[in-house]
Design a protein around this motif. Structure first.
Motif, PDB file in Angstrom:
ATOM      1  N   SER A 337       0.867  -1.157   0.065  1.00 52.31           N
ATOM      2  CA  SER A 337       0.002  -0.017   0.013  1.00 52.31           C
ATOM      3  C   SER A 337       0.874   1.159   0.069  1.00 52.31           C
ATOM      4  N   GLN A 338       0.448   2.259  -0.774  1.00 47.79           N
ATOM      5  CA  GLN A 338       0.980   3.471  -0.739  1.00 47.79           C
ATOM      6  C   GLN A 338       0.555   4.502   0.322  1.00 47.79           C
ATOM      7  N   ASN A 339      -0.569   4.199   0.930  1.00 48.13           N
ATOM      8  CA  ASN A 339      -0.932   4.995   1.822  1.00 48.13           C
ATOM      9  C   ASN A 339      -1.599   4.068   2.970  1.00 48.13           C
ATOM     10  N   PRO A 340      -0.786   3.430   3.812  1.00 47.49           N
ATOM     11  CA  PRO A 340      -1.102   2.404   4.816  1.00 47.49           C
ATOM     12  C   PRO A 340      -2.016   2.880   5.906  1.00 47.49           C
ATOM     13  N   LYS A 341      -1.924   4.231   6.304  1.00 49.71           N
ATOM     14  CA  LYS A 341      -2.675   4.564   7.288  1.00 49.71           C
ATOM     15  C   LYS A 341      -4.402   4.640   6.978  1.00 49.71           C
ATOM     16  N   VAL A 342      -4.592   4.926   5.878  1.00 52.64           N
ATOM     17  CA  VAL A 342      -5.877   5.060   5.387  1.00 52.64           C
ATOM     18  C   VAL A 342      -6.400   3.431   5.186  1.00 52.64           C
ATOM     19  N   ASP A 343      -5.657   2.680   4.631  1.00 49.34           N
ATOM     20  CA  ASP A 343      -6.135   1.215   4.391  1.00 49.34           C
ATOM     21  C   ASP A 343      -6.364   0.613   5.783  1.00 49.34           C
ATOM     22  N   ILE A 344      -5.169   0.804   6.680  1.00 47.80           N
ATOM     23  CA  ILE A 344      -5.354   0.168   7.848  1.00 47.80           C
ATOM     24  C   ILE A 344      -6.676   0.642   8.791  1.00 47.80           C
ATOM     25  N   GLU A 345      -6.678   2.104   8.840  1.00 46.83           N
ATOM     26  CA  GLU A 345      -7.916   2.472   9.593  1.00 46.83           C
ATOM     27  C   GLU A 345      -9.190   1.986   8.938  1.00 46.83           C
ATOM     28  N   ALA A 346      -9.250   1.900   7.507  1.00 48.28           N
ATOM     29  CA  ALA A 346     -10.313   1.537   6.902  1.00 48.28           C
ATOM     30  C   ALA A 346     -10.742   0.257   7.188  1.00 48.28           C
ATOM     31  N   GLY A 347      -9.671  -0.902   7.326  1.00 42.39           N
ATOM     32  CA  GLY A 347      -9.916  -2.249   7.507  1.00 42.39           C
ATOM     33  C   GLY A 347     -10.291  -2.492   9.001  1.00 42.39           C
ATOM     34  N   ILE A 348      -9.843  -1.781   9.949  1.00 39.47           N
ATOM     35  CA  ILE A 348     -10.346  -2.021  11.200  1.00 39.47           C
ATOM     36  C   ILE A 348     -11.650  -1.477  11.446  1.00 39.47           C
ATOM     37  N   LEU A 349     -12.082  -0.350  11.040  1.00 43.37           N
ATOM     38  CA  LEU A 349     -13.285   0.131  10.951  1.00 43.37           C
ATOM     39  C   LEU A 349     -14.330  -0.672  10.149  1.00 43.37           C
ATOM     40  N   MET A 350     -13.932  -1.331   9.056  1.00 48.06           N
ATOM     41  CA  MET A 350     -14.952  -2.356   8.530  1.00 48.06           C
ATOM     42  C   MET A 350     -14.997  -3.487   9.341  1.00 48.06           C
ATOM     43  N   PHE A 351     -13.937  -3.875  10.334  1.00 51.69           N
ATOM     44  CA  PHE A 351     -14.440  -5.085  10.860  1.00 51.69           C
ATOM     45  C   PHE A 351     -15.343  -4.930  11.722  1.00 51.69           C
ATOM     46  N   MET A 352     -15.367  -3.374  12.472  1.00 54.51           N
ATOM     47  CA  MET A 352     -16.318  -3.086  13.590  1.00 54.51           C
ATOM     48  C   MET A 352     -17.466  -2.873  13.094  1.00 54.51           C
ATOM     49  N   LEU A 353     -17.743  -2.474  11.686  1.00 52.15           N
ATOM     50  CA  LEU A 353     -19.139  -2.134  11.212  1.00 52.15           C
ATOM     51  C   LEU A 353     -19.844  -3.479  10.469  1.00 52.15           C
ATOM     52  N   ARG A 354     -18.923  -4.492  10.571  1.00 54.64           N
ATOM     53  CA  ARG A 354     -19.582  -5.714   9.851  1.00 54.64           C
ATOM     54  C   ARG A 354     -21.026  -6.199  10.480  1.00 54.64           C
TER      55      ARG A 354
END
Length: 354
Positions: A337-354
């Protein structure tokens, strides 16, 4: 210029090398019997003693006379470099019985270079010994491997690393090491949890562990878990525990704020995710084993009162299984990833909103 700790405390005898018992026994037997294999392949993880053992073997073989000829194949890997070795190997050593060639990172040698080496080790010159060292034997041609005696080096155990780091700390505390008790502590203060934590972070690499210790000493002569975390720029376990609690409570606002604080602290965010995956894996192991004393034999967490107390309070194995599965996939997804902060934040939030 003062020597680094890794150089200063590099073993000079096989008995000083941590672990690698099988390798040391076989090498010693060769020296005692005089039945020397002229082509050997040392394989294993980085920092486990391959080059050190090769140097010790060369020194004992030549009874302290002369020096081995070392080649770093990462930068000298072509056919001309190998031909130069061939020319040196055919001439008689003037200052030692054997010419010992240590080829480090040998998996970097080019196909043309290996073709030249194949001729050299098929009919090696008398009194020439070749020791190939590599972390990646899969890249070495089978024709070369089949003509070498292979030694498989293992990761150094956490206990062996702890013992060695403790010994180094004590030596650094005393000008007259031979006359002190290793249980004594001098000007460098340390606790066993911090030393064990450094050993676990090194993941079986002795050289890396010593480098970590040196970095910690450059930060403070008080070796505590807290100072190790700061010196090595490791995300604090408090952050892991708070983040996990916020995820479990579905507190998205707190998660966003905490991740932003962690990122702002300068931590490599991809490395943060890898360490968080390891943390959640360790929690899973603890819940599966259902015995804290037993679990600490198999996890990488430092054994502090705070972490023990927190682990005892965890009981939702299903949640941790799901979180681990999601984080492992997320870690693979953000690798390039070229922008890991965005991808990691999005990934963790997606887990919480599943």
């Amino acid at each position: 210029m003062e020597k680094s700790l890794a150089v200063k405390y590099r073993p000079a005898r096989f008995d000083d090398v941590s672990g690698q018992d099988v390798v040391k026994v076989v090498l010693k037997q060769q020296l005692e019997s005089g039945n020397i294999h002229q082509a050997m392949l040392f394989c294993g993880p980085s920092g486990d003693g391959k080059t050190t053992c090769a140097r010790i073997f060369a020194n004992m073989l030549n009874k302290g006379k002369g020096l081995p000829i070392e080649m770093d194949a990462a930068s000298h890997n072509g056919v001309d470099d190998v031909r130069d070795i061939g020319k040196m190997a055919t001439s008689q050593a003037l200052d030692a019985p054997y010419k010992v060639f240590i080829i480090d990172e040998c998996h970097m040698i080019t196909p043309q270079g290996w073709a030249s080496f194949l001729k050299l080790i098929e009919e090696p010159p008398a009194r020439a010994v070749f020791i190939f060292c590599t972390t990646d034997p899969q890249k070495i041609p089978p024709t070369i491997i089949s003509r070498c005696q292979r030694f498989q080096f293992q990761k150094v155990s956490t206990k062996d690393i702890v013992d060695r780091l403790t010994e180094i700390v004590i030596r650094e505390n005393s000008k007259d090491y031979d006359d002190i008790d290793l249980r004594d502590i001098g000007c460098i203060r340390h606790d066993s949890d911090a030393i064990e934590y450094i050993a676990k972070l090194a993941d079986g690499g002795m050289r890396l562990a010593i480098q970590y210790l040196e970095k910690c000493l450059s930060y403070s002569d008080d070796i505590t878990v807290e100072n190790v975390v700061k010196a090595l720029n490791v995300t604090n376990y408090d952050d892991y525990m708070v983040l996990t609690a916020n995820i479990q409570d579905n507190d998205t606002s707190s998660v966003v704020k905490l991740l932003d604080e962690i990122y702002a602290s300068g931590v490599d965010f991809k490395q943060f995710l890898k360490q968080y995956v390891s943390f959640i894996l360790d929690v899973n192991k603890t819940l599966i084993l259902d015995d804290l004393n037993e679990a600490f034999k198999y996890i990488n967490l430092p054994r502090t009162e705070e972490i023990e107390r927190w682990l005892k309070a965890q009981d939702n194995l299903d949640f941790y299984n799901q979180l681990l599965r999601h984080l492992v996939k997320l870690d693979a997804d953000v690798k390039y990833s070229q922008n890991p902060k965005v991808d990691i934040e999005a990934g963790i939030l997606m887990f919480m909103l599943r």
